[in-house]
Design an enzyme around this catalytic site. Structure first.
Site, short mmCIF file in Angstrom:
data_model
loop_
_atom_site.label_atom_id
_atom_site.label_comp_id
_atom_site.label_asym_id
_atom_site.label_seq_id
_atom_site.Cartn_x
_atom_site.Cartn_y
_atom_site.Cartn_z
N ASP A 1 0.86 -1.30 0.01
CA ASP A 1 -0.02 -0.03 -0.02
C ASP A 1 0.94 1.00 0.01
O ASP A 1 2.22 1.06 0.40
CB ASP A 1 -1.00 0.12 1.11
CG ASP A 1 -2.11 0.86 1.26
OD1 ASP A 1 -3.08 0.87 2.11
OD2 ASP A 1 -1.99 1.74 0.36
N SER A 2 0.45 2.48 -0.43
CA SER A 2 1.40 3.61 -0.71
C SER A 2 1.62 4.28 0.65
O SER A 2 2.52 5.24 0.71
CB SER A 2 0.72 4.47 -1.77
OG SER A 2 -0.53 4.85 -1.20
N GLY B 1 -0.59 6.26 2.11
CA GLY B 1 -1.36 7.63 2.37
C GLY B 1 -2.55 7.03 3.38
O GLY B 1 -2.76 7.82 4.40
N PHE B 2 -2.83 5.92 3.25
CA PHE B 2 -3.95 5.38 4.27
C PHE B 2 -3.58 5.51 5.49
O PHE B 2 -4.24 5.84 6.35
CB PHE B 2 -4.70 4.05 3.81
CG PHE B 2 -5.82 3.84 4.55
CD1 PHE B 2 -5.71 2.80 5.56
CD2 PHE B 2 -7.00 4.41 4.36
CE1 PHE B 2 -6.59 2.63 6.04
CE2 PHE B 2 -8.08 3.83 5.10
CZ PHE B 2 -7.95 2.97 6.05
N ASP C 1 -2.55 8.21 -2.36
CA ASP C 1 -3.97 8.79 -2.64
C ASP C 1 -4.22 9.49 -1.18
O ASP C 1 -3.65 9.25 -0.42
CB ASP C 1 -4.93 7.76 -2.88
CG ASP C 1 -4.91 6.78 -2.08
OD1 ASP C 1 -3.92 6.45 -1.28
OD2 ASP C 1 -5.97 6.03 -2.19
N GLY D 1 -11.21 4.42 -0.62
CA GLY D 1 -12.46 4.97 -0.02
C GLY D 1 -13.54 4.22 0.45
O GLY D 1 -14.48 4.79 0.88
N CYS E 1 -13.98 -27.73 8.48
CA CYS E 1 -12.88 -27.11 7.92
C CYS E 1 -11.67 -28.41 7.88
O CYS E 1 -11.72 -28.99 9.04
CB CYS E 1 -12.18 -25.90 8.71
SG CYS E 1 -10.72 -25.25 8.28
N CYS F 1 -8.53 -27.60 7.77
CA CYS F 1 -7.16 -26.87 8.13
C CYS F 1 -6.45 -27.65 9.21
O CYS F 1 -6.91 -28.45 10.12
CB CYS F 1 -7.15 -25.40 8.36
SG CYS F 1 -7.40 -24.95 10.12
#
Ligand SMILES: O=c1[nH]cnc2cc3nc(NCc4cccs4)[nH]c3cc12
Length: 375
Positions: A95-96, A98-99, A149, A219, A307, A309
């Site tokens: 992720d960049s 910004g968030f 962003d 967003g 499950c 797993c």
């Protein structure tokens, strides 16, 4: 220019708008729709790369902001990049940042050149710009990197959102110009615009004109009701090129994954499985189980009877409840392993339902069994 990221559309589900695809990356090809486990600090918390591989994880996330602060992108670069540093040879997306600036730092000032804020660990003054965010991601070396962003808080006024998406589009262009390794790392644009259809259209138009190899819908998953998210997806995904991957950021819960796939999303990420796993909450085919509850003290059945797993084949609810109650680390490893496995397997079931053109039926069955309300 050789594109490092290529999306191959296999088929579209006849019952819904869902797509079956293959995401080709420099570290392998992976079927979509896919769930991407989040490894914020270069580790999917408590799980090893071998465990992630055996459960079928293909692309995992790491966070630019966090790795910039600790250990520093220079150290990761010296290690040979994130894949070498964390011993993960499949796909990585970063992720960049910004968030994280908006979600972690209470003080911040947004200007055209970038964002001024404080280090959430020690209060130091920091500045992050589109150029800096791309420079850090080029050093980290993920296969997919994200444009810098602004993810405005929910709700935001139309006026604020309009100014914000126009700046986010200008930032996206600056990211493309600053990108030093376009042949090795695919840069995705992030569509913003909140719940306003006109602004989502404008944001998508701006970004599609810049011809990114993939697009994220940003967003969302910021506190809006699920109906708002679904409505925004309904009018946003059709604006994005059908031959490019679509990534819904920060999502999510089992019902949101299914509803997002139905609305044409190919890639999802969320901290949920490991975050709730750490406080002893697990996702099962019959709904959530809060393992600390006294009702499980003598329950010698698996977390999820349906499950297969490692956790469900070898340990009981009573044992895992005991470990969590005693704050034993092995306990959160078992719950985290099961939760990540659960979402990865859910996406396998979604892909199979698309192959059989029955994703709407699968949604009905899953929601019934899980206990979600129908609409
Ligand atoms: O527009 C976005 N831009 C860049 N990264 C994001 C990450 C996102 N993660 C969530 N939700 C998941 C959450 C994780 C922690 C608090 S909310 N929504 C998100 C939106 C964005």
């Amino acid at each position: 220019m050789t594109t490092p990221i290529r999306f191959e559309l296999i088929k579209t589900c006849r019952q819904t708008g869902a797509r079956l695809g293959i995401l080709h990356t420099p570290h392998g090809s992976f079927e979509t729709p896919m769930f991407m486990p989040v490894g914020t600090l270069a580790t999917v918390k408590t799980l090893s790369p071998e465990e992630l591989k055996e459960m079928g994880a293909g692309v995992i996330l790491s966070n630019t902001y966090h790795l910039w602060l600790r250990p520093g992108h220079d150290i990761v670069e010296e290690a040979g990049g994130l894949h070498a540093f964390m011993n993960w040879d499949r796909g990585i997306l970063t992720d960049s940042g910004g968030f994280q600036v908006f979600s972690l730092s209470e003080f911040r000032r947004i200007e055209e050149e970038g964002v001024y804020f404080r280090n959430h660990l020690n209060g130091d003054k920091l500045f992050l710009s589109p150029e800096k965010a791309v420079e850090i991601q080029n050093a980290l070396g993920a296969d997919i990197i994200m444009a810098f962003d602004e993810c405005p808080p929910y709700p935001a006024t139309y006026e604020y959102m309009k100014q914000s998406i126009e700046r986010t589009s200008r930032w996206a262009e600056r990211c493309l110009k600053a990108h030093r390794r376009p042949n090795e790392q695919g840069l995705f644009g992030i569509v913003q615009g909140g719940e306003y259809e006109e602004l989502r259209r404008q944001s998508a138009r701006d970004l599609v004109s810049l011809d990114f190899p993939g697009y994220a819908v940003g967003g969302l998953s910021v506190g809006e009701p699920k109906e708002v998210m679904n409505r925004v997806l309904e009018f946003t995904t059709p604006l994005l090129p059908a031959d490019k991957p679509r990534y819904l950021m920060g999502v999510g819960s089992p019902d949101s994954l299914i509803d997002g796939a139905i609305r044409g999303i190919d890639m999802f990420d969320c901290v949920l499985p490991t975050r709730i796993g750490r406080n002893g909450t697990v996702m099962t085919s019959e709904g959530r189980v809060v393992i600390k509850n006294a009702q499980y003290a003598r329950d010698f059945s698996p977390l999820d009877p349906n499950c297969d797993c490692y956790t469900c084949r070898n340990y009981t609810r009573a044992y895992i409840r005991h470990l969590i109650k005693c704050d034993e680390t092995f306990g959160i490893r078992l719950t985290s392993y099961h939760n990540v496995y659960f979402l990865i397997k859910l996406m396998e079931q979604v892909r199979q339902a698309i192959r059989e053109d029955r994703l709407a039926d699968f949604r009905e069955e899953f929601f019934e069994c899980y206990g979600f309300n129908k609409p």
